[in-house]
Design a protein around this motif. Structure first.
Motif, short mmCIF file in Angstrom:
data_model
loop_
_atom_site.label_atom_id
_atom_site.label_comp_id
_atom_site.label_asym_id
_atom_site.label_seq_id
_atom_site.Cartn_x
_atom_site.Cartn_y
_atom_site.Cartn_z
N GLU A 168 0.79 -1.39 0.11
CA GLU A 168 -0.02 0.07 -0.01
C GLU A 168 0.84 1.31 -0.16
O GLU A 168 0.34 2.24 -0.52
CB GLU A 168 -0.68 -0.15 1.20
N LYS B 130 4.11 1.48 -1.27
CA LYS B 130 4.41 1.82 -2.56
C LYS B 130 3.70 2.29 -3.53
O LYS B 130 3.97 3.18 -4.35
CB LYS B 130 4.99 0.43 -2.90
N ARG B 131 2.48 1.85 -3.52
CA ARG B 131 1.30 2.27 -4.49
C ARG B 131 1.00 3.69 -4.30
O ARG B 131 0.82 4.57 -5.18
CB ARG B 131 -0.09 1.70 -4.41
N THR C 200 4.04 5.75 -5.64
CA THR C 200 3.91 5.77 -6.91
C THR C 200 2.98 6.75 -7.59
O THR C 200 3.02 7.45 -8.49
CB THR C 200 3.71 4.49 -7.64
N GLU C 201 2.00 6.68 -6.79
CA GLU C 201 0.83 7.74 -7.25
C GLU C 201 1.36 9.21 -7.03
O GLU C 201 0.97 9.92 -7.91
CB GLU C 201 -0.50 7.44 -6.33
#
Length: 352
Positions: free
Chosen positions: A130, A132-133, A136-137
């Motif tokens: 979560e 990392k996501r 990245t966003e």
């Protein structure tokens, strides 16, 4: 773990609960160990944890129990948790007790403990994904997700040029593109008293990173896996337009990259024989900084810190000259005044 919105799991709160439990259970606390800001996924990266295990394994059996607020504070890797708990219990008779997760002393309690360990590891893996996501966003929107590099400051979660360091960064790109070696630039920065964000001296690799960081032309670079090669780019590396002001021009950037490509052709990776062996390998040190002398060019040694730009004095010596000095020293110690070999031997009765 300690965050402003999770005060119930702060280190201070955990210590308070552990002390209360120990007082009610007539337990004498020997020492409290912490690993602040370190993941519980890998035990070998937790100095506090390793110190605790070392104490618990003492020959004089100084410890009967290890108290934790939750089993997740002991480890978030089920395999390592089982290994360390088994080692402590079977070889040293030390139990790991969670003060907030009481278990019955029977096979069913052991099963529940394994389930808790699995859930803790699953939560850690899921949380990592979560995070990392989310990062990245943020990168996709041109927002920074790391500490500001040299030349920038962080204001209101945005990168802004550092009025003192930004001109230095621009100068570095110009000087490097003009032919000044990175090693020479690193020494100059150290003489100016400039340090990294962690307060360390500037090394060759620091300059190498700066010259290949697109943040200085207004980009954001992010590698979700955290693994990058020597040119700081892998297949999953993202490079997007950032929301911050560039420090250098595209022309300055392209000239520096062209110089890097030129150097790459001149000095290909692994061209040096770094596996060369000599009699005093690892034992020769710089008299100025104490660093080890390592292979620099074929057949010669150089101070490792000088090669990185951390030492200001060159202490180069050829391996041939060094080996010759070793042999002369051995001959001096092995031969007597008449040039005969000094032999010392022992019999079964007495030494001669």
């Amino acid at each position: 773990v300690s965050t402003h919105d999770q005060e119930e799991i702060s280190p201070d709160s955990q210590e308070h609960l552990l002390r209360d439990y120990a007082a009610k259970s007539n337990i004498v606390i020997l020492k409290i160990f912490t690993d602040l800001g370190i993941s519980g996924r890998k035990a070998n990266k937790r100095p506090g944890f390793q110190e605790m295990i070392g104490l618990a394994k003492g020959d004089d059996h100084p410890v009967d129990q290890i108290l934790v607020w939750k089993f997740s504070r002991f480890a978030r890797n089920q395999e390592e948790s089982i290994v360390y708990k088994s080692l402590l219990k079977k070889q040293h008779n030390v139990d790991v007790v969670s003060v907030s997760e009481p278990l019955s002393d029977n096979p069913f309690g052991s099963l529940i403990e394994r389930i808790i360990e699995w859930m803790d590891e699953y939560y850690s893996i899921r949380l990592s994904g979560e995070v990392k996501r989310g990062m990245t966003e943020k990168v996709s929107r041109g927002e920074p997700v790391t500490i500001p590099p040299l030349g920038y400051l962080m204001e209101n979660k945005q990168l802004v040029p550092d009025p003192e360091m930004a001109p230095v960064i621009s100068m570095l790109f110009d000087e490097f593109a003009a032919g000044t070696p990175m090693l020479q630039l690193a020494r100059r920065l150290n003489e100016m008293g400039i340090r990294t964000r962690r307060g360390c001296k500037i090394e060759y690799r620091t300059l190498n990173y700066i010259m290949q960081n697109p943040v200085y032309i207004g980009k954001i670079r992010w590698t979700p896996t955290g693994r990058a090669n020597r040119y700081y780019k892998t297949d999953d590396t993202l490079i997007v337009d950032g929301n911050h002001q560039p420090i250098i021009t595209t022309e300055q950037w392209e000239k520096a990259q062209a110089k890097i490509a030129e150097n790459k052709q001149k000095f290909p990776r692994y061209q040096r024989d770094t596996a060369s062996k000599f009699m005093l390998r690892g034992l020769v040190h710089c008299s100025n900084c104490g660093a080890t002398l390592v292979t620099s060019t074929p057949g010669s040694l150089q101070c490792n810190h000088y090669a990185k730009g951390l030492c200001s004095i060159s202490h180069s010596i050829t391996i041939t000259k060094l080996d010759k000095a070793v042999m002369q020293g051995l001959e001096h110690d092995a031969l007597d005044m008449n040039g005969n070999l000094k032999i010392e031997y022992r019999t079964q009765s007495a030494p001669v």
